[in-house]
Each structure stands twice: as C-alpha cells, then as structure tokens.
Design a protein around this motif. Structure first.
Motif, PDB file in Angstrom:
ATOM      1  N   SER A   3      22.855  23.940 -24.772  1.00  0.00           N
ATOM      2  CA  SER A   3      21.887  23.763 -23.775  1.00  0.00           C
ATOM      3  C   SER A   3      20.552  22.948 -24.790  1.00  0.00           C
ATOM      4  O   SER A   3      20.634  23.246 -25.782  1.00  0.00           O
ATOM      5  CB  SER A   3      21.218  25.031 -23.219  1.00  0.00           C
ATOM      6  OG  SER A   3      20.832  25.809 -23.993  1.00  0.00           O
ATOM      7  N   ASP A  18      20.461  26.906 -17.238  1.00  0.00           N
ATOM      8  CA  ASP A  18      20.885  25.949 -18.545  1.00  0.00           C
ATOM      9  C   ASP A  18      21.741  26.690 -19.338  1.00  0.00           C
ATOM     10  O   ASP A  18      22.770  26.169 -19.868  1.00  0.00           O
ATOM     11  CB  ASP A  18      19.637  25.480 -19.234  1.00  0.00           C
ATOM     12  CG  ASP A  18      20.125  24.358 -20.235  1.00  0.00           C
ATOM     13  OD1 ASP A  18      20.803  23.328 -19.641  1.00  0.00           O
ATOM     14  OD2 ASP A  18      19.968  24.489 -21.314  1.00  0.00           O
ATOM     15  N   LEU A  21      25.034  28.682 -16.669  1.00  0.00           N
ATOM     16  CA  LEU A  21      25.924  28.144 -15.736  1.00  0.00           C
ATOM     17  C   LEU A  21      27.370  27.937 -15.946  1.00  0.00           C
ATOM     18  O   LEU A  21      28.096  28.435 -15.146  1.00  0.00           O
ATOM     19  CB  LEU A  21      25.508  26.658 -15.440  1.00  0.00           C
ATOM     20  CG  LEU A  21      26.092  25.703 -14.659  1.00  0.00           C
ATOM     21  CD1 LEU A  21      26.301  26.217 -13.113  1.00  0.00           C
ATOM     22  CD2 LEU A  21      25.770  24.322 -14.651  1.00  0.00           C
ATOM     23  N   LYS A 601      25.482  20.893 -15.545  1.00  0.00           N
ATOM     24  CA  LYS A 601      24.373  21.293 -16.029  1.00  0.00           C
ATOM     25  C   LYS A 601      23.307  20.165 -16.214  1.00  0.00           C
ATOM     26  O   LYS A 601      23.869  19.055 -16.229  1.00  0.00           O
ATOM     27  CB  LYS A 601      24.479  22.026 -17.298  1.00  0.00           C
ATOM     28  CG  LYS A 601      24.948  21.193 -18.544  1.00  0.00           C
ATOM     29  CD  LYS A 601      25.080  21.852 -19.959  1.00  0.00           C
ATOM     30  CE  LYS A 601      23.515  22.085 -20.406  1.00  0.00           C
ATOM     31  NZ  LYS A 601      23.554  22.599 -21.731  1.00  0.00           N
TER      32      LYS A 601
END
Length: 798
Positions: A3, A18, A21, A601
């Motif tokens: 992320s 983030d 997910l 994402k």
C-alpha cells in the motif's frame, strides 16, 4: 498487496481499505471453502463413474498385453521356466506399482482432483516456499483453494520444510526434477500411440503371413493421422463409446486368458509364487536383467492413470481397477504364458495367436479400437500437462481450445497436436517394429514413475504428515521395482531407448529457457520499477495532460509503478484520466474461484484516479473467446469505488462516544473487503467481516444491474433509507469508458550481455527470442481489440 502511505497521521477508512482490501475473511472464507470440498457421491453414481473411467483412464494400461511378451521374448523361448519367471514378475509388478502405489497411495496425493507431475509440484509449493516464480504474494495463501498446513517447530515436517526452503539450488533442483518428469510424460504421449496402434495393426500379419511389415506400418500411420486429425472435436463427442468398448476389451482378454489356461497349461499358475522371480534371475542373470525392459511394459499406462485423474473421483477409479482391470489383466497375461509354454516359437505374437479362430477378426477390430482409445487418453493427458506447465510459467503461451462446456479438463492444443502427430508418425515409420519402440516407451515411463516416487517423499512428510517409517516403506517398495527396471532400460538406450531422451531433452531445453527468460523479465521489471514518491510528486495531472479515457497498463508487478509506465509518460505528452495497473497472475492452485478472482486497490489520493487490479488464475482456469476481460476489470473497478465510498463514513473521531470509538476501532482492525466479479454474468459477491462490538453497518446486499456489474444497497440499523454512494466517481468512470479504453502492454526484448558465454547467447538471443515471436501475445489471450492495443517497447540485457 503493498500500500501507499498517504496521510499516515490521519488514518481513516481509506487507510484500512488500502491495507486490508486483499486479505480474506476467516468466516466468509470458511463458507466458501465448504463449496470446494470433495463432493460425496451416491453408491450408484460412483459405480457409474467407475464404469465410465474404464474408457478414459485405463485404456493405455489395458492394451499392454498386445506387446509385453513380444518385447520380453522377441525370439524363441528356450527354457519354459523363463516364461513362469517373467509371468511372476508381471504379476507382482502390477500388484506393487499400479495397485498399491498408484491406486491406493498416489491417487490420494491429488490437487483437488487434479493429477500429474505438475499437480504434485503445485501441491508441494503451497506447503513449502519452493516455487521459483518470483511474483508470489501473501494474499495467495488466503484463497479458498490454497490449502496448506502449519507445523510444530520441532516436527519432522517443519525440519523438511526449512531444509527445502533454505537454498535456491534446492528449489531449482525440484523444478528440474518436475520438468524432467513432464518432458518424459510428453514423450509418453508420442510413444503410446505409436506402439499401441502398431501392435494392434500387426494382427493383420498373423492371419495373413504374406503381408509385410511395411503394410502394417502404413495401416498404423493411416490410423494415427486419423486419430490426430479428429482431436479438435474433443473426447466429449465420442467419449460415450469409450467405456463400453474398453469394458468389452477387458472382458474378452480376461475370458480368452482363462480359456487358454484351461486349454494349454495350467501349471503356469505357480507363477503366483514369488520364488520364481528369484529363480528367473539366478538362471539368466544378465539376459534376464535385460528382459526386464519388456516386462516393464506391463505397467505402462499407470502414469497416465494419475494424469487423467481430473475426470473422476478417486473411489470410482479404485473400484474399476480392483474389480475389472486388475483381475482381467492377470488372466490375460497368465493365459498368454500358458499358450507360450505350449508353443515355444510363437512368443513374439502370442496375443493374436492365442485368440480362438472364431472370434479372431472381431477381436482384431476391438483391439484396434482399444489401442486408439488408449492413445486418445495419453494425448489428452499430454495436453493437460502442457496446460499446467504453461500456467506456471514453464512453457511458451500456446492456443488452448476447450472442447467441452461440461468438463473443464477436456482441452485441445492445436500446435502441440500437430507436433505430436509428426513425431509419432516419424517414430512409427522410422522403427517399423514394436521392439525398438517398446524400448523407447519403457524408458519414458519408468522415468516418470521415479520422478513421482521422489516427489511423493516430501508430499507424504509435509502434506500428509506421515510417519517417517511409512515414508520409508513406500519409497523402498517403489524403488525396489522401479530401479531395476530403470537400470534394465539403460541397456536398451542403443536399441531405441535414446528416442525419449532426445524428445525430453528438446522439450526440457524449451521449458527451461522459457522459464529462465520469464524470471529474468520479472526481475528486470521489479528492479527498474519507479518509486511511488516520484508519481505522487508529479501531482494529480502526473505532469501531463489527462485526456478522457481509461488506460489499462499491464505489468508483472503486484506493487510499485512499472518501468513501462514511466517510459510511456516521459515520451508522450498526455495520459488517460484513469490509469489502472493490471497484473495477471497464475498461482500454484488448480483453480481460483470466480468469487475471489480479482483484487482491486487505489494508488495514491483519490484525485489521481490510479488503481491496481490483480487477476488471479489457477492452472486449470481458462480464457475463452466469450470472456470479456476488459468488462471484468471495469466492473471490478466500479464495484470497488462504490464499496470504498460506503466505508468512508467509518473513521475515527474525537467526537464519538467511548462505545462508538471502540466499535470503530474494532471494525477498522477486522473489516476485510473482498471485491470479486463473476465473469460475464454480472453477479457479484461482497463480503464483510465484523468482529468485536456490534456495528451500525448491518449488512451489504448484492443485487444485479446492467451497469458496473451490480448495485449495492446499504441497510443501516438506524432505519435510514437505502443510498448509492460514490455516484460522482462512478459517473466519471463511465464517461471515461465511453471516451475510450486503451490497453498498454510492454514489448520487452531480452538480450544476452556482450560478455556472456556462447551457450547463453544462443539460448537468450535466438531460442528465447524465437519462442517469444511464435507464442501467443497477452492481447490475444485476453481478447483485447487490436484497435485498443498500444505496445511500449523496451530492451534489457541479462
């Protein structure tokens, strides 16, 4: 997925989304796993499947009586005790290898119903980190089909796992072993049709001695051309005929065998005493040892039995083998031995000469049909093996056609089919006799069996967690049979045994060079990826003009910005309003359920409009012309945006009460979002996991819609009416889609460095480059319209 740390000081729902997910949920994943447990079949269905398995699984093993004694005693039998000794070896080879090893042990080592060398490798890769493909990710382990075990620190399994993972050379050695087994299995797919059809057509000479070898060879070649020419229809079209024909074949060879025992000499029944094996070797020594090459053909087809496992449950195969195949084969071989004892000079064609005159030609027709069916099963197994190798990055991308809507495993690979046909005809026409082809066939089969034995050792320790004594017994009994056969085949290398070695070497070179190039391409992309800080520093416009449209940028990376993207934006003045990095990955599992296929994402702040989609496939999953990969990606993107918008209200705030803060924190830690799309159907599954205190989010209800996959309605406990969040960004995505979609693919050219050795330069600059030119492009595999395709070229040296 990795992320991007945006606004770390004010962690809210976007931060949770983030980071969480791509992680699965224990509760919902447990529900999904129940869908993929082995089905329980009724007794009547198991028996029906057992009958059907005769035609698909046992054809190769069942036609071995056509040529076993021909290759064991190619000339006159001098000592009748040799016949009894050879028969005793056949009996106990069939008992130890097909019956005990494969039917009752190896078949249990299937990968969710899939068999073969690569299925064993896939199963092993999930329990130890030995896979050499570099783009693996932690989220792979959370798939419902990604089953694995945890081990106690001091257990034998934990020590074996640690030993296998310790060094890269051990991982490469296992991969090399798997590739050898795979290449020999491909050789088996070439040699089985050759020896089966040639042996069956040889029955013409027995009835009419004036017919020469050339005539029977021509008949065999014609049958082979017809066999390979109808492969594109698939076994589904004629498969309903296979089981009755093979069942009739087994009944006839068993009945003829019993008749010959009664008619000629029932003293051969003493071969069921294993003492005669010892006497056989004591008398003949070197000649008896060399004759093992012919006796070994009695267990050929056993490896195809495991490779064709995907069609039927294990229990049905066990029933068919123990009740029909095994006893009929024992009767057939015993009957032939009884005939040979009474007719010493006719051992080379004992099968046809032992048939009663009244049923000779019907038996010839059935034998030919059984040989064709046996060849069909082996060819299908070869297609399946290559499909698995392709998915795991060990074979060039070739066209795969699925010939059945009902059975996923029934495939046809045109390029491989014609290569197999040419090589098979070359072997048949080149040797023109069963003995040399039999030597080649035996070498390929025994090598595959040895590879299976060695792979079963870590599987029994890691997957089954068996006691080391049981592993030792299994390995010892397997090698007790297979190593003598293998050593005997070494004497036959100059008499045809070199053929599978050459075939295996050619395919091994192709597979290893392709895998090497694939790994090096990923390493280049990984090392040259652009830091996310550079993208964020460019601002929402990325320093360019953002034109309406969606750009799908294909990459091997699951995190970071690929080099082709920076190369693209530094050479062009504009970029699309929405950029989606697409990573298509194949995992060491037989399938990825549609409910878990796509992970989505967001990269960077919202106004950047940059996303990442990871599409995951197993080695049995496929793409058809009807699949709309672009729609799959866009639907996943829309659904992610809506779900993300619904979660924006759940962020920490000092204004909340203590109870509400605890509720939000508990939810933030535990909520995982699984965004998936059922390809092409518009059905979507969303799952949330709530733990700890209760939440105001009551449930998320999926429904169907013609736009963006599905429409989500959120029901709140406070009695609020339904709402559709994220409409503004969804409308923006739809406008961009209407403006145009472009698929950006990297056309990476690999070159060897100038100071590289001659072997490396040939392998990389010529062989790998040639394979890249003739293989299918990703754009073709995912049905990307040619007018929407944009290639970005780049060169790197290894």
């Amino acid at each position: 997925m990795a992320s991007v740390p945006v606004n770390v000081e004010n962690k809210g729902s976007m931060w949770d989304l983030d980071h969480n997910l791509d992680q699965s949920m224990d509760e919902e994943a447990g529900k999904l796993r129940n869908m993929y447990q082995e089905k329980k079949f009724s007794a009547s269905l198991v028996l029906r499947l057992a009958f059907q398995s005769l035609g698909v699984v046992f054809g190769d093993l069942g036609t071995s009586p056509l040529y076993v004694f021909h290759n064991t005693f190619p000339s006159r039998v001098e000592d009748l005790e040799d016949v009894v000794g050879a028969l005793s070896l056949i009996i106990y080879s069939l008992t130890l290898i097909p019956l005990l090893k494969y039917v009752f042990v190896v078949l249990r080592a299937n990968d969710n119903g899939q068999g073969g060398t690569f299925a064993l490798y896939s199963l092993l890769c999930r329990h130890a980190k030995i896979i050499t493909l570099p783009n693996q990710h932690r989220t792979d382990e959370q798939l419902t089909t990604y089953s694995r075990h945890t081990y106690d620190e001091g257990s034998l399994a934990a020590k074996v796992k640690k030993w296998l993972e310790a060094h890269a050379y051990k991982k490469n050695a296992i991969l090399f072993l798997v590739l050898i087994g795979t290449c020999m299995a491909i050789g088996d797919g070439i040699l089985t049709p050759a020896i089966s059809v040639l042996s069956a057509s040889g029955g013409i000479k027995v009835e009419d001695p004036n017919i020469t070898n050339e005539v029977s060879t021509i008949v065999a070649v014609v049958i082979l051309v017809g066999l390979f020419s109808i492969q594109h229809y698939g076994t589904n079209k004629v498969g309903w005929l296979f089981a009755p024909v093979v069942f009739l074949w087994f009944l006839l060879i068993g009945a003829i065998g019993a008749l010959n025992i009664w008619k000629y000499d029932n003293s051969v029944l003493k071969a069921y005493n294993p003492v005669f094996i010892f006497r056989y070797f004591r008398r003949g020594k070197r000649d008896s040892w060399i004759s093992l090459g012919g006796i070994m053909l009695s267990i050929t087809g056993t490896e195809a039995l495991f490779a064709d496992l995907s069609y039927f449950p294990v229990l049905s195969i066990q029933i068919a083998f123990t009740l029909v195949v095994f006893p009929c084969l024992l009767l057939a071989y015993t009957g032939q031995a009884a005939y040979i004892v009474s007719n010493k000079g006719q051992a080379f064609d004992a099968f046809y000469r032992s048939i009663p005159d009244g049923i000779y030609w019907p038996m010839f027709i059935i034998a030919t049909a059984a040989a064709v069916i046996a060849s069909q099963a082996t060819i299908s197994a070869t297609f399946s093996i290559i499909k698995q190798a392709l998915a795991l990055g060990c074979f060039p991308r070739v066209k795969v056609v699925h010939t059945s809507k009902n059975f996923l495993g029934q495939i046809y690979i045109p390029d491989i089919n014609w290569v197999l046909m040419i090589l098979c005809i070359a072997v048949t026409a080149g040797f023109k006799n069963q003995s040399q082809i039999g030597n080649a066939y035996g070498t390929a089969v025994v090598t595959v069996m040895l590879v299976t034995t060695f792979l079963m050792i870590p599987i029994m320790l890691l997957v089954w967690r068996s006691h080391w004594i049981l592993v030792f017994i299994f390995t010892g009994l397997s090698l007790l049979v297979e190593l003598p056969y293998f050593s005997a085949m070494l004497f036959k290398i100059g008499q045809g045994g070199w053929v599978p070695l050459v075939i295996a070497a050619a395919f091994l070179a192709i597979m290893y060079i392709w895998h090497y190039g694939t790994v090096k391409r990923f390493e280049f992309e990984s090392h040259s990826r652009v830091p996310m800080a550079w993208i964020l520093g460019l601002g929402p416009s990325l320093g360019l003009v953002r034109v309406p449209g969606i750009g799908f940028v294909y990459t091997e990376l699951t995190n970071g910005v690929p080099h082709i993207f920076s190369h693209f934006i530094t050479n062009l003045p504009a970029i699309h309003s929405v950029v989606v990095f697409v990573c298509v990955r194949y995992l060491p599992v037989h399938t990825v359920p549609m409910e878990e296929r796509v992970l989505v994402k967001r990269i960077g702040p919202k106004n950047f409009h940059i996303f990442r989609c990871v599409a995951r496939y197993g080695y049995k999953d496929h793409h058809t012309k009807d699949d709309d990969f672009e729609k799959l990606l866009f639907d996943s993107l829309c659904l992610f945006v809506r779900l993300e918008s619904m979660m924006e209200g759940y962020s920490d705030s000092d204004e909340y009460s203590t109870y509400e803060q605890q509720t939000r924190k508990s939810m933030k830690k535990s909520i995982d979002l699984l965004v998936t799309v059922v390809g092409g159907s518009g059905n979507t599954l969303f799952s949330t996991l709530e733990s700890g205190a209760s939440s105001s989010l009551d449930s998320i209800i999926p429904s169907q819609s013609t736009q963006c996959g599905s429409s989500l309605m959120m029901r709140c406990s406070g009695g609020q009416t339904s709402q559709r969040p994220g409409e503004e960004e969804l409308e923006f995505l739809n406008r961009c889609k209407e403006a145009g979609v472009v698929h950006i693919l990297g056309n990476t050219i690999v070159r060897a460095q100038r100071d590289s050795g001659i072997v490396k330069r040939i392998a990389v600059n010529y062989i790998y480059a040639f394979l890249r030119r003739i293989c299918r492009e990703n754009s073709v595999m995912f049905n990307v319209p040619h007018e929407s395709l944009l290639n970005v070229g780049q060169i790197f040296h290894v």
